[in-house]
Design an enzyme around this catalytic site. Structure first.
Site, PDB file in Angstrom:
ATOM      1  N   ASP A 138      63.779  21.123  99.311  1.00 52.89           N
ATOM      2  CA  ASP A 138      64.947  20.389  99.530  1.00 52.89           C
ATOM      3  C   ASP A 138      65.144  19.880 101.061  1.00 52.89           C
ATOM      4  O   ASP A 138      64.745  20.419 101.990  1.00 52.89           O
ATOM      5  CB  ASP A 138      66.353  21.547  99.596  1.00 52.89           C
ATOM      6  CG  ASP A 138      66.468  21.770  98.315  1.00 52.89           C
ATOM      7  OD1 ASP A 138      65.935  21.511  97.213  1.00 52.89           O
ATOM      8  OD2 ASP A 138      67.414  22.815  97.956  1.00 52.89           O
ATOM      9  N   GLU A 179      71.078  25.859  87.891  1.00 53.85           N
ATOM     10  CA  GLU A 179      70.351  26.621  86.594  1.00 53.85           C
ATOM     11  C   GLU A 179      71.222  27.725  86.080  1.00 53.85           C
ATOM     12  O   GLU A 179      71.460  28.618  86.993  1.00 53.85           O
ATOM     13  CB  GLU A 179      68.906  27.147  86.685  1.00 53.85           C
ATOM     14  CG  GLU A 179      68.045  25.519  86.974  1.00 53.85           C
ATOM     15  CD  GLU A 179      66.576  25.982  87.509  1.00 53.85           C
ATOM     16  OE1 GLU A 179      65.694  25.331  87.279  1.00 53.85           O
ATOM     17  OE2 GLU A 179      66.336  27.069  88.212  1.00 53.85           O
ATOM     18  N   THR A 204      62.717  22.641  82.180  1.00 60.79           N
ATOM     19  CA  THR A 204      61.691  22.128  82.797  1.00 60.79           C
ATOM     20  C   THR A 204      60.433  22.452  82.630  1.00 60.79           C
ATOM     21  O   THR A 204      59.692  22.945  81.630  1.00 60.79           O
ATOM     22  CB  THR A 204      62.078  22.470  84.448  1.00 60.79           C
ATOM     23  OG1 THR A 204      61.433  21.900  85.332  1.00 60.79           O
ATOM     24  CG2 THR A 204      62.150  23.837  84.637  1.00 60.79           C
ATOM     25  N   GLU A 263      62.385  17.996  82.010  1.00 63.82           N
ATOM     26  CA  GLU A 263      62.247  17.734  83.313  1.00 63.82           C
ATOM     27  C   GLU A 263      60.697  18.105  83.795  1.00 63.82           C
ATOM     28  O   GLU A 263      60.340  18.960  83.008  1.00 63.82           O
ATOM     29  CB  GLU A 263      63.299  18.249  84.307  1.00 63.82           C
ATOM     30  CG  GLU A 263      64.537  17.711  84.036  1.00 63.82           C
ATOM     31  CD  GLU A 263      65.582  18.590  85.200  1.00 63.82           C
ATOM     32  OE1 GLU A 263      64.973  19.284  85.852  1.00 63.82           O
ATOM     33  OE2 GLU A 263      66.800  18.340  84.983  1.00 63.82           O
ATOM     34  N   LEU A 313      57.171  20.124  89.186  1.00 62.79           N
ATOM     35  CA  LEU A 313      56.699  19.668  90.474  1.00 62.79           C
ATOM     36  C   LEU A 313      56.695  18.232  90.550  1.00 62.79           C
ATOM     37  O   LEU A 313      56.369  17.609  89.296  1.00 62.79           O
ATOM     38  CB  LEU A 313      55.345  20.595  90.654  1.00 62.79           C
ATOM     39  CG  LEU A 313      55.464  21.998  90.724  1.00 62.79           C
ATOM     40  CD1 LEU A 313      53.977  22.527  90.757  1.00 62.79           C
ATOM     41  CD2 LEU A 313      56.537  22.586  91.729  1.00 62.79           C
TER      42      LEU A 313
END
Ligand SMILES: *[C@@H]1O[C@H](CO)[C@@H](O)[C@H](O)[C@H]1NC(C)=O
Ligand SMILES: *[C@@H]1O[C@H](CO)[C@@H](O)[C@H](O)[C@H]1NC(C)=O
Ligand SMILES: *[C@@H]1O[C@H](CO)[C@@H](O)[C@H](O)[C@H]1NC(C)=O
Length: 458
Positions: free
Chosen positions: A117, A202, A362, A398, A401
């Site tokens: 982030d 999530e 993901t 998705e 990483l």
């Protein structure tokens, strides 16, 4: 298929073949996740000219659209119901002019606590000040530590936010979004609302907070705010076992424990995950999460029902470590009851299905490595795709990483293509994330566009 593809005249050959090929292929749209600093920490659109240029590059390459976090801490920062959508309106306007689609994520969590982030956008200041007086609005762990990145689902039905419950706050926000972006929702420029339902957007408990946890610990149950504790006590009494209240299991280790070192997650514990107590607790804990998603998706569906071209979606976390063990410890602390004969992801997909919401998952680029903490992302991806199919909901993929931090990993993209097609084509894919190194480095961009083309002819 064979009969309808029979060739009757050479003039029709090309057309018929083209139709057959088209019928055999699916088009999986590919989107790019916008950078986390698309909106600055103080809520402005960061470099609109640069964004327009980037989006034009995507458009020229044939990418379908972008996805962006719509931060609660930006939009409702001025005070309860004092929404400011200015920067997002500016962004959608650019997306519309360039001719791309955009997916909105209603991000009711803090930006700045997850892997990579580059931003710090906490919950709105007026929420933080309520939290200062009453930290029980946040999830807490057994040690009492509160986590201010997302509200506890314990306040879903508690009018603690200046008279509103958390569910009302989420619904009001989505209604304001709907009113503000009506034109773009009607036109289909905004083609998906992904509804944030927990930390990192999530649907899960914050069981593996990066400040307290490192890979591959089991994480901790988060049911120690006073609202969750009271709910658990009631459930224990209703089950005829008041002694099953008073907090979660006392032998579940700590964030970084190995499952076999705990009584609760090992196969030879005294009162373990498969004991009557273990089953009671895991049922309660996971049902609270299902109820949370049911309630939020129900409002989302009501609010956005008039837009036939719009999909709604919820995101589920890819907890692949300890998947290859009996207890599935890390999934359990996150709220996914995927043991004792339960299909935790099917239960979630069935809730999503009530509201026609896509299942967003993901880790599609990852491969199994069971010797590494029982990690089995491929098996997990398979379980979730099949769950979505059984529940008749769309499945959006998705990557977990970054694949192009230097030069792109070809094998990572190959793996995504394989996962996106081998059980039948998935509904869409969002690549994390848009960077200059991806779209302006010619080699990387070519690799990516080859991937996009393959997904478009899946
Ligand atoms: C809304 O946000 C924009 C962008 O940060 C800012 O320039 C504007 O002053 C805000 N409007 C109000 C009424 O606060
Ligand atoms: C612990 O879990 C295993 C299942 O993996 C079960 O067979 C065993 O009976 C459990 N032990 C106790 C004491 O509940
Ligand atoms: C969720 O929980 C609330 C409060 O306990 C309850 O009123 C509601 O019926 C539940 N919703 C579902 C779908 O079970």
């Amino acid at each position: 298929m064979a009969r309808s593809c029979g060739v009757t005249s050479s003039a029709a050959l090309f057309l018929v073949l083209a139709l057959c090929v088209a019928a055999m292929h699916a088009y999986i749209p590919v989107n790019l996740m916008m950078p986390l600093d698309t909106i600055t920490n103080d809520g402005a659109l960061n470099d609109p000219q640069g964004i327009r240029q980037d989006l034009q590059q995507l458009k020229n390459g044939g990418v379908d659209g972008v996805m962006v976090d719509v931060w609660w801490g930006v939009v409702e920062r001025a005070g309860p119901r004092r929404y400011n959508w200015t920067s997002y309106l500016q962004l959608v306007d650019i997306v519309d002019q360039v001719g791309l689609k955009i997916q909105f994520v209603t991000s009711f969590h803090q930006c700045g606590t997850n892997v990579g982030d580059q931003c710090f956008i906490p919950l709105p200041p007026w929420v933080l000040s309520i939290g200062q007086a009453n930290p029980d609005i946040y999830y807490r762990d057994r040690e009492g530590g509160a986590d201010d990145e997302y509200l506890s689902l314990g306040v879903d039905y508690q009018p603690v936010l200046n008279g509103r419950t958390a569910l009302q706050v989420y619904a009001d926000y989505m209604s304001s979004l709907e009113q503000t972006f009506r034109v773009f929702l009607q036109k289909g420029t905004i083609n998906q609302i992904q509804v944030g339902m927990g930390p990192a957007g999530e649907l899960r408990y914050p069981s593996y907070q990066l400040s307290k946890w490192s890979y591959c610990g089991v994480g901790e149950f988060q049911c120690y705010d006073k609202y969750m504790l009271a709910d658990l006590d009631q459930a224990a009494i209703a089950a005829g076992h008041p002694d099953w209240g008073n907090g979660g299991p006392d032998n579940a280790g700590t964030y970084d424990s190995n499952p076999e070192d705990t009584g609760f997650f090992s196969d030879n514990g005294g009162d373990n995950y498969s004991s009557p107590y273990g089953r009671f607790f895991l049922n309660w804990y996971s049902n609270k999460l299902l109820n949370h998603s049911d309630s939020i998706l129900k409002s989302a569906r009501q609010i956005f029902s008039r837009y036939s071209g719009l999909s709604i979606a919820g995101k589920v976390s890819g907890i692949h470590w300890w998947y290859n063990t009996n207890s599935h410890a890390a999934e359990l602390t996150a709220g996914y009851y995927n043991t004792n004969g339960n299909n935790g992801y099917l239960k979630i997909a069935q809730v999503f299905s009530k509201y026609g919401a896509n299942f967003d998952f993901t880790a599609l680029e990852m491969v199994n490595s069971p010797n590494n903490c029982g990690s089995a992302p491929e098996t997990l991806v398979k379980q979730t795709i099949l769950a979505a199919q059984i529940a008749h909901v769309g499945y959006d993929g998705e990557n977990a990483l970054e694949l192009c931090s230097g030069s792109c990993s070809q094998s990572g993209f190959q793996q995504i293509i394989k996962e996106s097609t081998q059980y039948g084509a998935i509904s869409g894919f969002t690549y994390l994330r848009l960077t200059n190194n991806l779209i302006y480095n010619q080699n990387n961009w070519n690799t990516f566009l080859n991937f996009v083309n393959a997904m478009h002819r899946a």
